[in-house]
Design a protein around this motif. Structure first.
Motif, PDB file in Angstrom:
ATOM      1  N   PRO A 238       0.844  -1.201   0.000  1.00 31.77           N
ATOM      2  CA  PRO A 238       0.000   0.000   0.000  1.00 31.77           C
ATOM      3  C   PRO A 238       0.880   1.252   0.000  1.00 31.77           C
ATOM      4  O   PRO A 238       2.087   1.178   0.247  1.00 31.77           O
ATOM      5  N   PRO A 239       0.292   2.417  -0.265  1.00 32.85           N
ATOM      6  CA  PRO A 239       1.104   3.641  -0.419  1.00 32.85           C
ATOM      7  C   PRO A 239       2.027   3.947   0.749  1.00 32.85           C
ATOM      8  O   PRO A 239       3.186   4.309   0.553  1.00 32.85           O
ATOM      9  N   ALA A 240       1.546   3.829   1.991  1.00 34.31           N
ATOM     10  CA  ALA A 240       2.394   4.165   3.138  1.00 34.31           C
ATOM     11  C   ALA A 240       3.603   3.243   3.212  1.00 34.31           C
ATOM     12  O   ALA A 240       4.726   3.689   3.497  1.00 34.31           O
ATOM     13  N   ALA A 241       3.397   1.958   2.976  1.00 32.77           N
ATOM     14  CA  ALA A 241       4.501   0.999   3.020  1.00 32.77           C
ATOM     15  C   ALA A 241       5.469   1.242   1.870  1.00 32.77           C
ATOM     16  O   ALA A 241       6.687   1.045   2.015  1.00 32.77           O
ATOM     17  N   ARG A 242       4.962   1.696   0.735  1.00 36.93           N
ATOM     18  CA  ARG A 242       5.833   2.019  -0.402  1.00 36.93           C
ATOM     19  C   ARG A 242       6.706   3.239  -0.069  1.00 36.93           C
ATOM     20  O   ARG A 242       7.898   3.277  -0.374  1.00 36.93           O
ATOM     21  N   ARG A 243       6.120   4.235   0.595  1.00 34.68           N
ATOM     22  CA  ARG A 243       6.908   5.403   1.019  1.00 34.68           C
ATOM     23  C   ARG A 243       7.937   4.990   2.075  1.00 34.68           C
ATOM     24  O   ARG A 243       9.053   5.517   2.117  1.00 34.68           O
ATOM     25  N   TYR A 244       7.548   4.044   2.923  1.00 30.75           N
ATOM     26  CA  TYR A 244       8.462   3.509   3.930  1.00 30.75           C
ATOM     27  C   TYR A 244       9.655   2.836   3.255  1.00 30.75           C
ATOM     28  O   TYR A 244      10.805   2.998   3.691  1.00 30.75           O
ATOM     29  N   ALA A 245       9.391   2.092   2.202  1.00 34.52           N
ATOM     30  CA  ALA A 245      10.472   1.451   1.444  1.00 34.52           C
ATOM     31  C   ALA A 245      11.412   2.501   0.861  1.00 34.52           C
ATOM     32  O   ALA A 245      12.640   2.382   0.960  1.00 34.52           O
ATOM     33  N   ALA A 246      10.841   3.557   0.279  1.00 33.34           N
ATOM     34  CA  ALA A 246      11.668   4.610  -0.312  1.00 33.34           C
ATOM     35  C   ALA A 246      12.501   5.314   0.751  1.00 33.34           C
ATOM     36  O   ALA A 246      13.688   5.605   0.545  1.00 33.34           O
ATOM     37  N   ALA A 247      11.908   5.589   1.917  1.00 29.37           N
ATOM     38  CA  ALA A 247      12.638   6.268   2.985  1.00 29.37           C
ATOM     39  C   ALA A 247      13.767   5.395   3.521  1.00 29.37           C
ATOM     40  O   ALA A 247      14.882   5.868   3.770  1.00 29.37           O
ATOM     41  N   THR A 248      13.496   4.103   3.686  1.00 30.78           N
ATOM     42  CA  THR A 248      14.517   3.194   4.211  1.00 30.78           C
ATOM     43  C   THR A 248      15.659   3.009   3.225  1.00 30.78           C
ATOM     44  O   THR A 248      16.837   3.107   3.578  1.00 30.78           O
ATOM     45  N   LEU A 249      15.322   2.755   1.953  1.00 29.43           N
ATOM     46  CA  LEU A 249      16.365   2.555   0.947  1.00 29.43           C
ATOM     47  C   LEU A 249      17.128   3.856   0.691  1.00 29.43           C
ATOM     48  O   LEU A 249      18.322   3.828   0.373  1.00 29.43           O
ATOM     49  N   GLY A 250      16.449   4.991   0.845  1.00 32.64           N
ATOM     50  CA  GLY A 250      17.134   6.266   0.718  1.00 32.64           C
ATOM     51  C   GLY A 250      18.192   6.445   1.796  1.00 32.64           C
ATOM     52  O   GLY A 250      19.272   6.990   1.548  1.00 32.64           O
ATOM     53  N   ARG A 251      17.904   5.976   3.009  1.00 37.11           N
ATOM     54  CA  ARG A 251      18.904   6.052   4.086  1.00 37.11           C
ATOM     55  C   ARG A 251      20.047   5.069   3.852  1.00 37.11           C
ATOM     56  O   ARG A 251      21.192   5.342   4.210  1.00 37.11           O
ATOM     57  N   PHE A 252      19.753   3.927   3.246  1.00 32.89           N
ATOM     58  CA  PHE A 252      20.827   3.039   2.807  1.00 32.89           C
ATOM     59  C   PHE A 252      21.748   3.784   1.842  1.00 32.89           C
ATOM     60  O   PHE A 252      22.974   3.763   1.972  1.00 32.89           O
ATOM     61  N   ARG A 253      21.137   4.416   0.854  1.00 31.77           N
ATOM     62  CA  ARG A 253      21.919   5.105  -0.180  1.00 31.77           C
ATOM     63  C   ARG A 253      22.787   6.194   0.446  1.00 31.77           C
ATOM     64  O   ARG A 253      23.949   6.369   0.065  1.00 31.77           O
ATOM     65  N   HIS A 254      22.229   6.929   1.393  1.00 34.34           N
ATOM     66  CA  HIS A 254      22.973   8.007   2.034  1.00 34.34           C
ATOM     67  C   HIS A 254      24.051   7.470   2.976  1.00 34.34           C
ATOM     68  O   HIS A 254      25.196   7.933   2.967  1.00 34.34           O
ATOM     69  N   GLY A 255      23.703   6.475   3.771  1.00 36.14           N
ATOM     70  CA  GLY A 255      24.622   5.986   4.784  1.00 36.14           C
ATOM     71  C   GLY A 255      25.736   5.115   4.245  1.00 36.14           C
ATOM     72  O   GLY A 255      26.780   4.975   4.889  1.00 36.14           O
ATOM     73  N   LEU A 256      25.536   4.519   3.048  1.00 27.56           N
ATOM     74  CA  LEU A 256      26.519   3.595   2.491  1.00 27.56           C
ATOM     75  C   LEU A 256      27.194   4.155   1.247  1.00 27.56           C
ATOM     76  O   LEU A 256      27.728   3.406   0.442  1.00 27.56           O
ATOM     77  N   VAL A 257      27.195   5.481   1.117  1.00 24.98           N
ATOM     78  CA  VAL A 257      27.716   6.103  -0.104  1.00 24.98           C
ATOM     79  C   VAL A 257      29.169   5.725  -0.368  1.00 24.98           C
ATOM     80  O   VAL A 257      29.585   5.612  -1.533  1.00 24.98           O
ATOM     81  N   ASP A 258      29.964   5.509   0.685  1.00 27.05           N
ATOM     82  CA  ASP A 258      31.375   5.171   0.513  1.00 27.05           C
ATOM     83  C   ASP A 258      31.642   3.676   0.617  1.00 27.05           C
ATOM     84  O   ASP A 258      32.806   3.259   0.577  1.00 27.05           O
ATOM     85  N   THR A 259      30.580   2.883   0.746  1.00 25.80           N
ATOM     86  CA  THR A 259      30.748   1.448   0.987  1.00 25.80           C
ATOM     87  C   THR A 259      30.277   0.597  -0.185  1.00 25.80           C
ATOM     88  O   THR A 259      30.933  -0.386  -0.556  1.00 25.80           O
ATOM     89  N   LEU A 260      29.152   0.943  -0.778  1.00 27.09           N
ATOM     90  CA  LEU A 260      28.591   0.141  -1.851  1.00 27.09           C
ATOM     91  C   LEU A 260      29.380   0.300  -3.141  1.00 27.09           C
ATOM     92  O   LEU A 260      29.970   1.357  -3.404  1.00 27.09           O
ATOM     93  N   ALA A 261      29.338  -0.746  -3.959  1.00 28.09           N
ATOM     94  CA  ALA A 261      29.955  -0.684  -5.276  1.00 28.09           C
ATOM     95  C   ALA A 261      29.208   0.329  -6.149  1.00 28.09           C
ATOM     96  O   ALA A 261      28.007   0.553  -5.960  1.00 28.09           O
ATOM     97  N   PRO A 262      29.894   0.953  -7.097  1.00 22.20           N
ATOM     98  CA  PRO A 262      29.230   1.940  -7.961  1.00 22.20           C
ATOM     99  C   PRO A 262      27.968   1.401  -8.634  1.00 22.20           C
ATOM    100  O   PRO A 262      26.976   2.133  -8.754  1.00 22.20           O
ATOM    101  N   GLU A 263      27.976   0.134  -9.058  1.00 21.46           N
ATOM    102  CA  GLU A 263      26.788  -0.423  -9.709  1.00 21.46           C
ATOM    103  C   GLU A 263      25.611  -0.465  -8.733  1.00 21.46           C
ATOM    104  O   GLU A 263      24.468  -0.149  -9.102  1.00 21.46           O
ATOM    105  N   ASP A 264      25.869  -0.844  -7.489  1.00 18.61           N
ATOM    106  CA  ASP A 264      24.786  -0.903  -6.507  1.00 18.61           C
ATOM    107  C   ASP A 264      24.261   0.496  -6.184  1.00 18.61           C
ATOM    108  O   ASP A 264      23.052   0.689  -5.996  1.00 18.61           O
TER     109      ASP A 264
END
Length: 299
Positions: A238-264
Motif C-alpha cells: 500500500p502507499p504508506a509501506a511504499r513510502r516507507y520502502a523509499a525512505a529506508t532505501l534512501g537512508r541506505f543510499r545516504h549511509g553507504l555512499v562510501d561502501t557500496l559498489a558503484p553499480e549498486d
C-alpha cells in the motif's frame, strides 16, 4: 516503532531513539528521520496497539500516571501509551531539539500536548534528576546506542517504582522490501546493503546485537515476557509501506555512499528516482518483512 540516535544519522539506515546523542544534528537528516519514524508508526500501528494492551495487562491494578520515553523520536511510543493510559503524563527524553519540537507539535495536533513533558538530555552524560520516579518506562531501539547501557539500565531500575513496568524494543531484522532479482543490476542488492549496514553498525554501535536479556536481568529486572514482533505485508505494498520502502532505501543510499559498489549505488538511484520507469513507485513486487524483539519487565 520508534527508533534513532545521533550515531544512526550517519551510520544507520533505521536506528531509533535519540536517548543519548551528542548534541550536533544535521537538520536535513533529522527531517528524513522524522519521515521514516512517522511512516514506521503508521506501518506498525496494529502491532503497537497489541503491545500497549499487553503492557496494560502487566501493569494490572497499579495505576500508570508517570511514563518516561527514552529516545522518544517522533513520539510513536508515547502517543500509543497516552491513549492506552488516559491518566498518564509522559516525559519524552531526546537529545534533538528538532525531534522534541516535532513531537510537541504533533502532540498539539492530537490534543495531547498538556500530557507531554519534553526533556532534552544526554543519557550518556548522566541520568536526569527529574522525573525522580515512573510507573512505566519505554525504550524503543534506544538502548543499543548508549555508551554504557548497563549503567543506564541501573538508572532506569532506580527510577522505576516497585512493580513498575519497563518495555524494551530492539530491532531484530531490519526491513526488507526488494525481490532477489530486480530485473536490472546484480541480483542480491538488498542483501548486500544489509550486510554493509550491519558491518558499519557493528563498528560504530557496538551494543547493536547485545544479549539484552542478560543485561536486563543483571540490572535487577524480572522478565515477564520476551517475544519477537513480526511485521509482514505482501506485495503489492500500500502507499504508506511504499513510502516507507523509499525512505529506508534512501537512508541506505545516504549511509553507504562510501561502501557500496558503484553499480549498486546506481541501482539504488534508479529505484529511488520517483518518476523513473524502474522506480519503486512503479513496482508491484515490493513486500515488507521486519521483526523486533520485545521485552516486558517489572521491577
Amino acid at each position: 516503532m520508534n527508533d534513532h540516535a545521533a550515531s544512526a544519522h550517519s551510520h544507520g539506515s533505521h536506528g531509533h531513539g535519540h536517548g543519548h546523542g551528542h548534541g550536533d544534528h544535521d537538520h536535513g537528516a533529522d527531517e528524513g528521520l522524522r519521515e521514516l519514524l512517522d511512516l514506521d508508526a503508521e506501518i506498525t500501528r496494529d502491532e503497537l496497539a497489541a503491545l500497549t494492551a499487553r503492557i496494560a495487562d502487566l501493569a494490572g491494578d497499579h495505576p500508570v500516571r508517570d511514563i518516561i520515553d527514552i529516545g522518544s523520536g517522533t513520539g510513536t511510543g508515547t502517543f500509543a501509551l497516552l491513549r492506552r493510559f488516559p491518566d498518564a503524563v509522559s516525559t519524552v527524553v531526546d537529545t534533538s531539539d528538532d525531534m522534541l519540537s516535532h513531537l510537541t507539535t504533533t502532540a498539539r495536533g492530537h490534543g495531547l500536548d498538556a500530557r507531554i513533558r519534553p526533556l532534552r538530555a544526554d543519557l550518556d552524560a548522566a541520568w536526569p534528576a527529574a522525573p525522580d520516579s515512573a510507573d512505566l518506562i519505554w525504550a524503543s531501539s534506544s538502548l543499543h546506542h548508549m555508551a554504557d547501557p548497563d549503567r543506564v539500565l541501573r538508572d532506569i531500575h532506580a527510577t522505576l517504582r516497585p512493580g513498575g513496568v519497563l518495555a524494551v524494543v530492539e530491532m531484530a531484522d531490519m526491513p526488507r522490501f526488494l525481490p532477489e532479482d530486480l530485473g536490472f543490476g546484480t541480483p542480491g542488492l538488498e542483501e548486500r546493503c544489509h550486510a554493509a549496514m550491519e558491518k558499519t553498525r557493528a563498528e560504530h554501535v557496538p551494543h547493536i546485537r547485545s544479549d539484552w536479556t542478560s543485561r536486563l536481568t543483571a540490572a535487577g529486572f524480572t522478565v515477564d515476557s520476551h517475544r519477537t514482533l513480526d511485521v509482514s505485508i505482501p506485495a503489492p505494498l500500500p502507499p504508506a509501506a511504499r513510502r516507507y520502502a523509499a525512505a529506508t532505501l534512501g537512508r541506505f543510499r545516504h549511509g553507504l555512499v562510501d561502501t557500496l559498489a558503484p553499480e549498486d549505488r546506481a541501482t539504488l538511484d534508479t529505484l529511488l528516482d520517483g518518476d523513473g520507469p524502474l522506480s519503486l513507485r512503479h513496482r508491484a513486487d515490493l513486500s515488507l518483512t521486519s521483526s523486533r524483539d520485545v521485552w516486558l519487565l517489572t521491577r
